[in-house]
Each structure stands twice: as structure tokens, then as C-alpha cells.
Design an enzyme around this catalytic site. Sequence first.
Site, PDB file in Angstrom:
ATOM      1  N   HIS A 283      47.577  27.677  17.610  1.00 46.89           N
ATOM      2  CA  HIS A 283      46.732  27.971  18.702  1.00 46.89           C
ATOM      3  C   HIS A 283      46.457  29.676  18.781  1.00 46.89           C
ATOM      4  O   HIS A 283      47.201  30.537  18.553  1.00 46.89           O
ATOM      5  CB  HIS A 283      47.254  27.692  20.152  1.00 46.89           C
ATOM      6  CG  HIS A 283      46.051  27.746  21.527  1.00 46.89           C
ATOM      7  ND1 HIS A 283      45.610  26.464  21.794  1.00 46.89           N
ATOM      8  CD2 HIS A 283      45.519  28.595  22.019  1.00 46.89           C
ATOM      9  CE1 HIS A 283      44.713  26.898  22.683  1.00 46.89           C
ATOM     10  NE2 HIS A 283      44.652  28.066  22.982  1.00 46.89           N
TER      11      HIS A 283
ATOM     12  N   ASP B 142      45.302  22.394  33.675  1.00 48.63           N
ATOM     13  CA  ASP B 142      44.707  23.444  32.686  1.00 48.63           C
ATOM     14  C   ASP B 142      43.261  23.235  32.811  1.00 48.63           C
ATOM     15  O   ASP B 142      42.678  24.369  32.847  1.00 48.63           O
ATOM     16  CB  ASP B 142      45.235  23.351  31.455  1.00 48.63           C
ATOM     17  CG  ASP B 142      44.581  24.622  30.644  1.00 48.63           C
ATOM     18  OD1 ASP B 142      44.803  25.708  31.125  1.00 48.63           O
ATOM     19  OD2 ASP B 142      43.919  24.657  29.511  1.00 48.63           O
TER      20      ASP B 142
ATOM     21  N   ARG C 163      39.802  30.037  36.940  1.00 52.82           N
ATOM     22  CA  ARG C 163      40.326  31.550  36.651  1.00 52.82           C
ATOM     23  C   ARG C 163      38.952  32.322  35.859  1.00 52.82           C
ATOM     24  O   ARG C 163      38.880  33.708  36.200  1.00 52.82           O
ATOM     25  CB  ARG C 163      41.377  31.333  35.357  1.00 52.82           C
ATOM     26  CG  ARG C 163      42.571  31.223  35.986  1.00 52.82           C
ATOM     27  CD  ARG C 163      43.651  30.852  34.839  1.00 52.82           C
ATOM     28  NE  ARG C 163      43.838  31.853  33.868  1.00 52.82           N
ATOM     29  CZ  ARG C 163      44.134  31.501  32.543  1.00 52.82           C
ATOM     30  NH1 ARG C 163      44.280  30.414  32.149  1.00 52.82           N
ATOM     31  NH2 ARG C 163      44.015  32.618  31.595  1.00 52.82           N
TER      32      ARG C 163
ATOM     33  N   SER D 260      48.786  27.961  30.401  1.00 51.53           N
ATOM     34  CA  SER D 260      47.653  27.104  29.782  1.00 51.53           C
ATOM     35  C   SER D 260      47.703  26.734  28.441  1.00 51.53           C
ATOM     36  O   SER D 260      47.478  25.831  28.046  1.00 51.53           O
ATOM     37  CB  SER D 260      46.368  28.374  30.146  1.00 51.53           C
ATOM     38  OG  SER D 260      45.242  27.908  29.409  1.00 51.53           O
TER      39      SER D 260
ATOM     40  N   LYS E 160      49.131  22.757  27.060  1.00 53.93           N
ATOM     41  CA  LYS E 160      47.999  21.905  26.200  1.00 53.93           C
ATOM     42  C   LYS E 160      48.910  21.574  25.013  1.00 53.93           C
ATOM     43  O   LYS E 160      48.751  20.744  24.371  1.00 53.93           O
ATOM     44  CB  LYS E 160      46.845  22.822  25.641  1.00 53.93           C
ATOM     45  CG  LYS E 160      45.737  23.009  27.093  1.00 53.93           C
ATOM     46  CD  LYS E 160      44.520  23.579  26.511  1.00 53.93           C
ATOM     47  CE  LYS E 160      44.734  25.047  26.187  1.00 53.93           C
ATOM     48  NZ  LYS E 160      44.047  25.679  27.202  1.00 53.93           N
TER      49      LYS E 160
END
Length: 417
Positions: free
Chosen positions: A81, A160, A167, A182, A186
Site C-alpha cells: 500500500h 474507513d 476527512r 485508515s 484496510k
Amino acid sequence: MNILDIIAKKRDKKELSKEEIEYFITGYTNGEIPDYQAAALVMAIYLNGMSMEETTNLTLAMAHSGDILDLSDLGIVVDKHSTGGVGDKITLILMPIMAALGVPVAKMSGRGLGFTGGTADKLESIPGYRTNISIEEFKNNVKEIGISLITQTGNLAPADKKLYALRDTISCTSSIPLISSSIMSKKIAAGANKIVLDVTCGDGAFMKTKEEAEELASVMKQIGTLAGKETVCIITPMQQPLGYSVGNTLEVIEAIEALKGNMQEDVKEVVLELGSHILKLAGKGESLQENKQKIENCIASNLAYEKFLTLVEKQGGDSSYCKDTNKFKKAKYEMNIISEQDGYLQEMKASFIGKAACLLGAGRIQKEDSIDMSAGIILHHKVGDMVKKGDIIATLYTNQESKLEEAKSIVEEAIKI
Ligand code: URA
């Protein structure tokens, strides 16, 4: 327990308990807590921060707000990620390489928001490519061809989804507890055993300084360890855009070129660095140096490119576009940014390039906005290059002619010669 007391507690810089965090996440996910109260609490977290224990509890509550994927039948799945950037097409290049080297790749990617691009959008610029297949098909593809790249489907970390969108609308994106929870929620929900995180740092990233990036990396690593997932964080620069293209189709073309062996140096550095760690975590080689060589060999032998074509075909995409990238639809209008002097390219601020690309149609301002796949920017020079008066520094692409002048002035502001 009630949400007013929880908001007041965080507003007054006190620490929230596990139960209070779970109360908020459950209530917000199922709609009992409205956006305005969630926004107040998120702003209080943004301003006053969270302890490591609070951040971990927030992450776990978010991860368990929906389903947790079970990928245990696929072997050691290493997830990757990035914390976001401009021109970041690393997943498109790196994951087919990893699959070609025998690492099962079952990856869900997000959509772009603001000036950061999303891998799911980029993949959809290949005609026919389906990013929203069922979890069953996703897992079957990994079993059959070793790779599947899709969008976040199913009911994974729904908290999320809501919080991320919220946000973005209240200027609360770049906060360490909010970003780390966040991302890690995930990753935990998506079922990977091990995680490699690309923590971007610089003007085009959420973390602007090395110190902030190191802190974010350290928090995410600790959460990973607490969740029983071995986690490696690599800090990578995001001062100028990554590679030479920004925008969905343009980045897919760059990724295909990279898989064919024509990779920009800065992209290559990130691919080798992250890839060597993924191979290590997957038990494919202890030596990072040797792993880098394996990646280079894999690209040179065309195996990674072929794996990408197999992936595209398996997910319904028309691979003839990848074989002949001239087939991709081009934007109607283009405009060159020309150097007005001789010198060295000293700066190319990624955030400005990202904003200009967005304005040209490559990104979303609002979550619901549609994307112009062919819009974006090609950079003809990178920081450090010598340029001459009259050289083309960048080319803008769009289908909205009226956006060209404004985008041009944003790009000119990004560049220092
Ligand atoms: N990427 C995410 O998934 N979440 C963030 O908050 C920032 C980057």
C-alpha cells in the site's frame, strides 16, 4: 456512553477508551452518529492526536466494522500500500512482477481523491477491465494466474470508506492516527499475512518531512505487529511526481513501457526497493540485493509484461491496447510548457502538478466526480536535468480546452529553472 461526551473528551485532549472508540465506529458505520458529530470528533483527533493505544484500537474497530477476508488458502499473501502521491503507478508495475516471481498477489486498491491517483481508476482506463469482480472470482483468479487487482469490493472496512470521504471534505487528511488507522484497517480486513508500506514523503505526499514520514511509518509498523502482520515500511520521495506521466491512461502506458523494460530511474528505485522486501517477506529470498537482481531478470525476460497481459485478459480487459498503446484514446487538446531560459530544472512541485492534472480532468474534486481517463500531464524533464530555452518541459492533455490556460499557470508555478 454518548457521542457528545466522547467528542468533548477528545476536544479536551484526553485519551479515549477502547469502548468509546468502538462506540463511535459502530455508530458512525451504521448511520446512528451523523456526519457533523463524526466531523467534530475527527477534527478533535486531527488537532489533539491519539496515543499508540488509541490508534491501534481505532484501527481494529475500523477493520472489524465489516468483513475480514480469509485468504489463507492462497499461501503467504503479501499486500502493498502506498500512502499516496502524484504519478504513483508502482502497483501496476510491481505486482505483475511479484506474481511472475511466484508471490500470490491478491490486491485491492482505492480510487483517487484530490490530486492523488488511485490504481483502480488507472486499471479502468483499459477498455473492459473489471475492477469490481466478486470476492470469489478475485480469489479464483489468484489461484489460476497468480494475481488479481481489483477495487475495494465487498463490505471491507466500511468505517474507513465513510471516514476517508468525510476527512477529505473537512481538510483532515494528513493526520498520523487517521492515515495509519485508515490504511492498516484496510490491510487487516483484506486478509494479507504480511504488509509492505510505501510511505511517501515530500510536497506531493501527506507527510511533508522525513520526520513526519518516519513517525507515520513507525506507527503503522507497530499496529501491524500488534495485529500479528509482519510489516515493512519504506520511505520514498514524493517531492516531484514519480516517473514521467500523471493521469490515468498516461500512467497505464508508462507502466506498460516499464514492464517492457523502459523504466524511469526514480520508478525503478521504488520498484526494486519495495519488491525486494516483498520477496523477502514471501520467503522467496533473504538477500535484498539478490532479490533486486531477480526483479531485473524478470523484467528483462518479459515474464512480468506477459503476466500483466494475462491479468488484463482475465479481468475482461482488451489486451490489444496494452500491446499497442497507440490504440488508447487521446485527449482532444494538448499544450506544451516551454522553458523560457537555459538552466537546470531545480524544482517540480508534485502537489502543483497533481492539482493541474486534476483540473485537466484526470482526478476528482468531489467523490462522485467522473474522471477523464485521457487527461493528464507528460513530463519531459525531471529535477536535475539541464534544459535549454525553447525546450518542452511538460505537455498538458485534456478534453476541456477551457482548462488549459489555468493548468498551464499552475504547472509554471510548480517549476523552477
Ligand atoms: N491512503 C489511505 O488509504 N488512507 C489514508 O488516509 C491516506 C492514504
